[in-house]
Design a protein around this motif. Structure first.
Motif, short mmCIF file in Angstrom:
data_model
loop_
_atom_site.label_atom_id
_atom_site.label_comp_id
_atom_site.label_asym_id
_atom_site.label_seq_id
_atom_site.Cartn_x
_atom_site.Cartn_y
_atom_site.Cartn_z
N THR A 156 1.11 -4.93 -5.63
CA THR A 156 1.98 -5.14 -6.79
C THR A 156 1.69 -6.44 -7.53
O THR A 156 1.98 -6.55 -8.72
N VAL A 172 2.56 -3.51 -1.20
CA VAL A 172 1.70 -2.42 -1.66
C VAL A 172 2.59 -1.25 -2.03
O VAL A 172 3.40 -0.80 -1.22
N LYS A 231 -8.30 -3.94 -5.82
CA LYS A 231 -8.71 -2.54 -5.67
C LYS A 231 -7.67 -1.74 -4.88
O LYS A 231 -6.90 -2.31 -4.10
N PRO A 232 -7.65 -0.43 -5.05
CA PRO A 232 -6.68 0.41 -4.34
C PRO A 232 -6.84 0.32 -2.83
O PRO A 232 -7.94 0.15 -2.31
N THR A 260 -3.05 5.01 3.23
CA THR A 260 -1.73 4.40 3.20
C THR A 260 -0.68 5.42 3.65
O THR A 260 -1.01 6.58 3.93
N TRP A 271 -7.76 -1.76 3.67
CA TRP A 271 -7.92 -2.62 2.51
C TRP A 271 -9.31 -2.42 1.89
O TRP A 271 -10.29 -2.18 2.60
N GLY A 325 -0.28 2.64 -2.80
CA GLY A 325 -1.71 2.34 -2.69
C GLY A 325 -2.22 1.20 -3.54
O GLY A 325 -3.42 0.93 -3.54
N LYS A 326 -1.33 0.52 -4.26
CA LYS A 326 -1.78 -0.59 -5.10
C LYS A 326 -0.96 -1.84 -4.81
O LYS A 326 0.27 -1.77 -4.67
#
Length: 521
Positions: A201, A195, A166-167, A171, A141, A198-199
């Motif tokens: 939602t 996620v 943040k990204p 992952t 994270w 990598g982001k």
């Protein structure tokens, strides 16, 4: 005549009346590979494996009738994270830095991005790869203040330093998956966010908790698009949509559908509540079974059934948190005839249902009784696609491809199989014999580790599973030679960093005392 890529190219140039695309079409397409990994599903929870099961599972039973049942299949560990590690890498979990227990929702990534995984290997072989579901192998994270999270993830305030805007780093995408969508830990472990590649939602905007007997989850930040009851349906629906889309493509695909269920929280929707007549777990399992049926139907309707390998299995045995005692009182035994349950070195901890369906290669309605392990899916996929595993890849993985042919006589499939409990206790199985390097269960059933119940018991347990599948008669005193030989083989596997043939490898560096291998000379 055998053609190489180079000779095929020359052939195309010399004989222009044949187009290269037409020649290429004659080459058999690699099979699609789908792995459905249930969570805390016991061997006895599926009727195809336990005729006396009180839970109706017609769709999973149908999958078994259309493929092959493996009656002696095992997870590398009796709990979640380590089994997932073994499946992804083809390597026993205890070779990593995780020697016992499981990760949490804010644990950092366990698998280094330079280690070959089943996904990265299949991606190299031309597959589109997708992960949908429960990850539980850690990812990194982003933080508000500082470089890392110091809290262990079990408390409600352990997530305050996560910057969800943040990204996320390291992952599933960094381990070979073209597409990845899921949550970090178990469904009862915060944070409750999805996620995708990598982001996050949706940024968490509330804190939720559930204190129900079976529906409980720990207090933690929750995103507006995260509804606990709808998580399992969401994963199935996304997987079905993915299959329908990929079926239109020329490229084969690999889908790893990692269910967070029937693990707690046990949340059958209203239309399923009371359907099993056993317990909420039974209702939840019936819902999962229905979705497996929908997924199987989607594969058939997409016209890809013949050359699609589907594996359905579980990450460990049934959990007492599901109300195993209540179900036993109703005549349902999640571990079937086997001793123990999730977390244990006993059979109930790691013996699981395992179904493989592949109409092009596997005869319907067949059975194999060979001892196999979830680590074996890695080597199986490698052999299917023509990939040769290197010495530092899939160190504990044996290909199942030869077993898929029911008419083929296979005397010995793997030399031995290593089992592992939640507290890091070892067991080794060779043929009918199983040696447990602990006084008791090594887990949650009696005799529990470090309790008075263990006092006076022998240091090890030896069972003959052919005559005593319930592990009731410890034969260690009468068979010192067998104890010694199995202990020596287990020690060899630990020291050499592998259980497959090949050059010895190093286990991952571990800072601390690895107490569970005190028996290794």
């Amino acid at each position: 005549m055998k053609y190489t890529i180079q000779s095929l190219a020359i052939f195309c140039l010399l004989f222009s009346s044949f187009s290269c695309s037409e020649v290429a079409k004659e080459q058999p397409k690699q099979p699609n590979i789908i792995v459905i990994l249930a969570d805390d599903l016991g061997y006895g929870d599926i009727k195809a494996f336990n005729p006396e099961s009180k839970i109706k599972t017609p769709h999973i039973d149908q999958l078994a009738s259309e493929g092959m049942r493996f009656t002696d299949a095992h997870t590398p560990s009796a709990v979640c994270t380590p089994t997932r590690y073994g499946f992804m890498t083809g390597r026993y979990n205890w070779r990593s830095t995780l020697k016992s227990g499981v990760l949490t929702g804010n644990s950092t990534a366990l698998i280094p991005d330079n280690r070959t995984t089943i996904a990265s290997m299949l991606k190299r072989q031309g597959y589109h790869t997708a992960f949908i579901g429960k990850w539980h192998l850690g990812w990194n994270w982003a933080t508000v203040d500082g470089d890392s999270l110091t809290a262990d993830g079990w408390g409600p305030n352990d997530f305050e330093n996560i910057d969800f805007a943040k990204p996320v780093k390291h992952t599933p995408n960094d381990l070979g998956f073209d597409y990845a969508y899921g949550h970090a830990g178990s469904l009862d472990m915060a944070p409750y966010v999805y996620v995708e590649n990598g982001k996050v939602t949706a940024i968490p905007d509330t804190v939720t908790v559930n204190t129900g007997k079976y529906s409980w989850w720990r207090e933690g930040p929750t995103s507006p698009d995260f509804n606990h009851e709808k998580v399992t349906p969401n994963f199935f629906e996304r997987s079905i949509a993915y299959i329908q889309e990929q079926a239109k493509e020329e490229k084969p695909f690999f889908l790893y559908l990692a269910l967070p269920s029937p693990h707690t929280p046990i949340l059958p929707p209203a239309e399923w509540q009371g359907k099993s007549g056993v317990a909420p777990f039974g209702d939840f399992m019936m819902m999962i079974d229905d979705y497996v049926g929908q997924l199987n139907a989607a594969i058939k309707n997409a016209g890809i059934e013949e050359n699609t390998l589907i594996i359905f299995t579980s990450d460990n045995g049934g959990s007492p948190a599901a109300g195993l005692d209540v179900m036993q009182a109703a005549g349902h035994f999640s571990s079937y005839i086997y001793r123990g349950h999730k977390a244990d070195a006993y059979e109930g901890g790691h013996r699981v249902p395992f179904i493989a369906k592949w109409p092009a290669k596997i005869q319907a309605g067949t059975t194999r009784d060979h001892t196999i392990c979830l680590t074996d899916v890695m080597a199986t996929s490698a052999e299917i696609t023509g990939y040769e595993l290197k010495d530092n890849e899939g160190e504990d993985s044996f290909s199942l491809l030869g077993l898929f042919d029911a008419d083929k006589q296979v005397e010995q499939f793997r030399e031995a199989t290593v089992h592992h409990s939640i507290n890091g206790s070892f067991a080794i199985r060779q043929g009918d014999w199983k040696l447990i390097m602990a006084k008791g269960s090594g887990g949650w059933s009696a005799p529990k580790p470090n309790t008075p119940a263990e006092e006076g018991l022998p240091d090890v347990q030896l069972y003959n599973l052919a005559s005593d599948p319930g592990e009731t008669n410890n034969l260690q005193a009468e068979n010192p030679e067998k104890v010694a030989s199995l202990k020596a083989l287990l020690s060899k596997y630990i020291k050499e960093g592998r259980s497959t043939p090949g050059a010895p490898q190093q286990n991952d560096k571990f800072e601390g005392e690895w107490k569970q291998i005190g028996f290794v000379e």
